[in-house]
Write an enzyme that holds these catalytic residues in place. Structure first.
Site, PDB file in Angstrom:
ATOM      1  N   CYS A  72       0.830  -1.212   0.000  1.00  0.00           N
ATOM      2  CA  CYS A  72       0.000   0.000   0.000  1.00  0.00           C
ATOM      3  C   CYS A  72       0.866   1.264   0.000  1.00  0.00           C
ATOM      4  CB  CYS A  72      -0.989  -0.068   1.147  1.00  0.00           C
ATOM      5  SG  CYS A  72      -2.464   0.897   0.809  1.00  0.00           S
TER       6      CYS A  72
ATOM      7  N   ARG B 170     -12.475   6.246  -1.670  1.00  0.00           N
ATOM      8  CA  ARG B 170     -11.498   5.415  -0.993  1.00  0.00           C
ATOM      9  C   ARG B 170     -11.816   3.941  -1.294  1.00  0.00           C
ATOM     10  NH1 ARG B 170      -7.560   6.852   2.226  1.00  0.00           N
ATOM     11  NH2 ARG B 170      -6.695   5.130   3.418  1.00  0.00           N
TER      12      ARG B 170
ATOM     13  N   HIS C  30      -3.448  -5.818   2.331  1.00  0.00           N
ATOM     14  CA  HIS C  30      -3.143  -6.031   3.745  1.00  0.00           C
ATOM     15  C   HIS C  30      -3.722  -7.387   4.137  1.00  0.00           C
ATOM     16  CE1 HIS C  30      -2.108  -1.788   4.160  1.00  0.00           C
ATOM     17  NE2 HIS C  30      -3.233  -1.473   3.566  1.00  0.00           N
TER      18      HIS C  30
HETATM   19  N1  GLN Z   1      -1.895   6.772   2.149  1.00  0.00           N
HETATM   20  C1  GLN Z   1      -2.071   5.872   1.041  1.00  0.00           C
HETATM   21  C2  GLN Z   1      -3.439   5.956   0.397  1.00  0.00           C
HETATM   22  O1  GLN Z   1      -4.402   6.276   1.032  1.00  0.00           O
HETATM   23  C3  GLN Z   1      -1.775   4.461   1.479  1.00  0.00           C
HETATM   24  C4  GLN Z   1      -2.763   3.890   2.456  1.00  0.00           C
HETATM   25  C5  GLN Z   1      -2.340   2.575   3.043  1.00  0.00           C
HETATM   26  O2  GLN Z   1      -1.152   2.304   3.181  1.00  0.00           O
HETATM   27  N2  GLN Z   1      -3.284   1.765   3.454  1.00  0.00           N
HETATM   28  O3  GLN Z   1      -3.559   5.678  -0.760  1.00  0.00           O
END
Ligand code: GLN
EC number: 6.3.5.13
Length: 240
Positions: free
Chosen positions: A94, A127, A191
């Site tokens: 990520c 998101r 994840h």
């Molecule tokens: N900050 C990054 C995004 O929102 C990565 C998020 C994360 O590592 N889960 O895309």
């Protein structure tokens, strides 16, 4: 392998460790030790120099601020670039995946990445949160990816990298592909932690790091159970 033991570095636990991704280090360590490989595990904080001589480097997910800071420090340090030049394995998740690329957005600002992978990330309209699954590049020879994603970024791949997987559930890079790999560098939005949910991916990293092509099989009953439970949950959610 650079020494008698497999050296694994968990990069910047003080910045990039928010989503349980440290479990990836534990899984690699356990799977190596179960096969009789001695392991040296190093946790390198963002105020410390990164050793360039390790076999595997792991970078986890993070919120925008810590992600930008982590990228700046890794760029200034230079150790990861030296390690990659020497053939080390890198696994980024990520935020840790995005910062391996040429650029990424954090809190509305564009930041330079490490330019180790030919990818760039911008922001999506929504998101991406939820289950992430996909069919992994057949050249890697491993079963489908199973994971959980939570990110605002979207990632475009350049010609010198290959997608890790074709998305079957979730968003990943852009709704079509997920993650990227080139040589011994591999990044994913998954994840879970990713290597607990995908033991074959953990073994791929171990094979890359050790040069041992046939690793003795391990008992993956619990991982298999978790994977089928998640598959069933995705299928149930998809039913009208
Ligand atoms: N900050 C990054 C995004 O929102 C990565 C998020 C994360 O590592 N889960 O895309």
């Amino acid at each position: 392998m650079s020494t008698e033991s497999l050296r694994i570095v968990w990069i910047y636990p003080d910045l990039l460790s928010t989503y349980g991704d440290r479990g990836n280090a534990l899984i690699l360590q356990r799977r190596a030790r179960q096969r009789g490989m001695p392991v040296e595990m190093l946790e390198v904080r963002s105020d410390q120099r990164l050793p360039a001589s390790a076999d595997i480097y792991l970078i986890g997910g993070g919120e925008d601020g810590p992600q930008a800071l982590g990228a700046q420090r890794l760029l200034a340090d230079g150790g990861l670039h030296r390690a990659v030049a020497q053939g080390s394995v890198v696994f980024g998740v990520c935020a840790g995946y995005q910062l391996l690329g040429t650029s990424f957005f954090a809190k509305g600002t564009k930041y330079p990445g490490l330019e180790l992978l030919d990818i760039s990330s911008d922001r999506g309209e929504t998101r991406a949160v939820g289950e992430l699954a996909g069919d992994i590049d057949p050249r890697l020879g491993i079963p489908p990816l199973s994971g959980f994603e939570n990110h605002g970024g979207r990632t475009q791949l350049g010609p010198s990298v290959s997608p890790l997987a074709r998305v079957t559930t979730g968003i990943g890079n852009d709704g079509a592909t997920e993650g990227a790999w080139r040589g011994k560098l591999l990044g994913t939005y998954s994840h879970g932690p990713a290597l607990a949910r995908n033991p074959a991916l953990a073994d791929l990293l171990l094979r890359w790091a050790t040069g041992v092509h046939q690793l003795p099989p391990l008992d993956d009953t619990w991982a298999d159970r978790l994977r089928s439970e998640r598959r069933a949950a995705v299928a149930a959610a998809a039913r009208p």
